[in-house]
Design a protein around this motif. Structure first.
Motif, PDB file in Angstrom:
ATOM      1  N   SER A  83       1.876   2.453  14.797  1.00 51.17           N
ATOM      2  CA  SER A  83       2.919   1.789  13.997  1.00 51.17           C
ATOM      3  C   SER A  83       2.007   0.312  13.504  1.00 51.17           C
ATOM      4  O   SER A  83       1.157  -0.198  13.842  1.00 51.17           O
ATOM      5  N   ILE A  84       2.696  -0.286  12.489  1.00 51.51           N
ATOM      6  CA  ILE A  84       2.260  -1.777  12.149  1.00 51.51           C
ATOM      7  C   ILE A  84       3.620  -2.466  11.949  1.00 51.51           C
ATOM      8  O   ILE A  84       4.486  -2.065  11.105  1.00 51.51           O
ATOM      9  N   THR A 100       1.373 -10.505  10.204  1.00 50.66           N
ATOM     10  CA  THR A 100       2.188 -10.107   8.817  1.00 50.66           C
ATOM     11  C   THR A 100       1.823  -8.906   8.087  1.00 50.66           C
ATOM     12  O   THR A 100       1.955  -8.657   6.959  1.00 50.66           O
ATOM     13  N   GLY A 101       1.393  -7.897   8.935  1.00 50.53           N
ATOM     14  CA  GLY A 101       1.099  -6.522   8.673  1.00 50.53           C
ATOM     15  C   GLY A 101      -0.393  -6.585   7.398  1.00 50.53           C
ATOM     16  O   GLY A 101      -0.812  -7.323   7.308  1.00 50.53           O
ATOM     17  N   ALA A 102      -0.016  -5.389   6.800  1.00 56.14           N
ATOM     18  CA  ALA A 102      -1.400  -5.279   6.148  1.00 56.14           C
ATOM     19  C   ALA A 102      -1.215  -5.519   4.647  1.00 56.14           C
ATOM     20  O   ALA A 102      -2.465  -5.183   3.861  1.00 56.14           O
ATOM     21  N   GLY A 141      -3.015  -9.274   6.357  1.00 55.20           N
ATOM     22  CA  GLY A 141      -2.965  -8.761   4.942  1.00 55.20           C
ATOM     23  C   GLY A 141      -1.811  -9.318   4.366  1.00 55.20           C
ATOM     24  O   GLY A 141      -1.640  -9.514   3.147  1.00 55.20           O
ATOM     25  N   GLY A 142      -0.705  -9.288   4.976  1.00 56.26           N
ATOM     26  CA  GLY A 142       0.583  -9.832   4.353  1.00 56.26           C
ATOM     27  C   GLY A 142       0.637 -11.369   4.213  1.00 56.26           C
ATOM     28  O   GLY A 142       1.804 -11.866   3.774  1.00 56.26           O
ATOM     29  N   LEU A 143      -0.281 -11.937   4.604  1.00 56.39           N
ATOM     30  CA  LEU A 143      -0.150 -13.362   4.305  1.00 56.39           C
ATOM     31  C   LEU A 143      -0.272 -13.851   2.891  1.00 56.39           C
ATOM     32  O   LEU A 143       0.104 -14.857   2.287  1.00 56.39           O
TER      33      LEU A 143
END
Length: 297
Positions: A83-84, A100-102, A141-143
């Protein structure tokens, strides 16, 4: 193996194991729970799957040996599912986000963090602090927003100084580095970042400055483990097996075992961004290994 080569190999491996990137169109998921007086929310960003081919988990071991452990736990023997899920914590006027995820990565099924934040009742501009465990794309990646600007324009971005140095040296992340540099607050490994609220916990070997984070104090505290362990069965029941994502595998294996031993001995509640959603639970000692015990939030 250098941090840069490891990051590139990680991206290549997951590209080979890709699931079509449609997750951004799917609804978000936000599961609330408490860390003592703090309100926390597990935020689903997406999922990824890695083939059981002996090249990633249980590196150097026959896939049949990995498959036997997976089968004994009622899981698929063909792949390992991860999971992420970043973690949101409300602490008075502060709104904290851990990883922040991908983002909009096209090679895994991710991109649901904005929808999950919305489900949690939080706008990106309300986030005050972001705590980065390490610089791999599925955590940073979510930044960035889709247009290339900051996805969380008002947040200070906390990262261990060795990790920030490694990220700056990664030419493929030049756009990310340039965007986040004005907001970056580097800290020494193990630093108390927000007294009584967030303390960094070095977990060495995965990347040059990989950090877990202890949130809260006393018996109610929670340990956000980052990539100290990736899979709820293989990483926990076989902590000494090599994972190709780790920059310094022997050091990472020793750190993983030490963290699991501490968590089991102290009864620490853990949050894993890669274990099955919502990723909250604890570990129990089982002989020379451990067992992941998920908990209902």
């Amino acid at each position: 193996m250098t941090f840069l080569r490891t990051a590139a190999r990680l991206a290549a491996l997951l590209a080979l194991a890709a699931i079509p990137a449609a997750a951004a169109e799917e609804p978000g998921a936000a599961t609330r729970f408490r860390i003592g007086r703090l309100e926390a929310t597990a935020l689903l960003d997406g999922t990824m799957s890695v083939p059981n081919d002996g090249k990633t988990f249980g590196l150097g071991r026959p896939p049949s040996e990995v498959a036997a452990v997976l089968r004994a736990n009622g899981l698929s023997t063909e792949r390992l599912d991860l999971s992420i899920q970043p973690l949101l914590v409300r602490a008075g006027p502060r709104i904290l986000l851990f990883d922040t995820g991908a983002g909009d990565a096209t090679f895994i099924k991710a991109g649901r963090l904005p929808a999950s934040l919305k489900a949690a009742g939080v706008e990106p501009g309300q986030v005050t602090d972001i705590f980065v465990s390490h610089g791999h794309f599925d955590h940073v990646g979510g930044l960035l927003a889709k247009g290339g600007g900051l996805a969380f324009p008002n947040a200070a971005i906390h990262m261990a100084a060795p990790e920030w140095a490694a990220l700056q040296a990664n030419r493929s992340q030049a756009a990310l580095v340039a965007a986040i540099a004005p907001k970056l607050a580097a800290f020494a490994p193990g630093a108390v970042i927000l007294p009584g609220l967030v303390t960094a916990v070095p977990v060495n070997g995965h990347t040059p400055g990989h950090s877990a984070y202890e949130i809260g104090t006393g018996k109610d505290r929670l340990l956000y483990i980052g990539d100290s362990a990736h899979h709820e069965v293989i990483s926990v029941q076989r902590p000494d097996w090599t994972i190709d994502y780790d920059t310094d595998a022997p050091r990472a294996e020793a750190s993983r075992r030490a963290l699991l031993q501490r968590a089991a001995a102290e009864g620490l509640r853990l949050y894993s961004p890669h274990f099955p959603y919502p990723g909250v639970g604890h570990v129990e000692a089982r002989g020379d290994a451990f067992l992941w015990v998920p908990q209902a939030p």
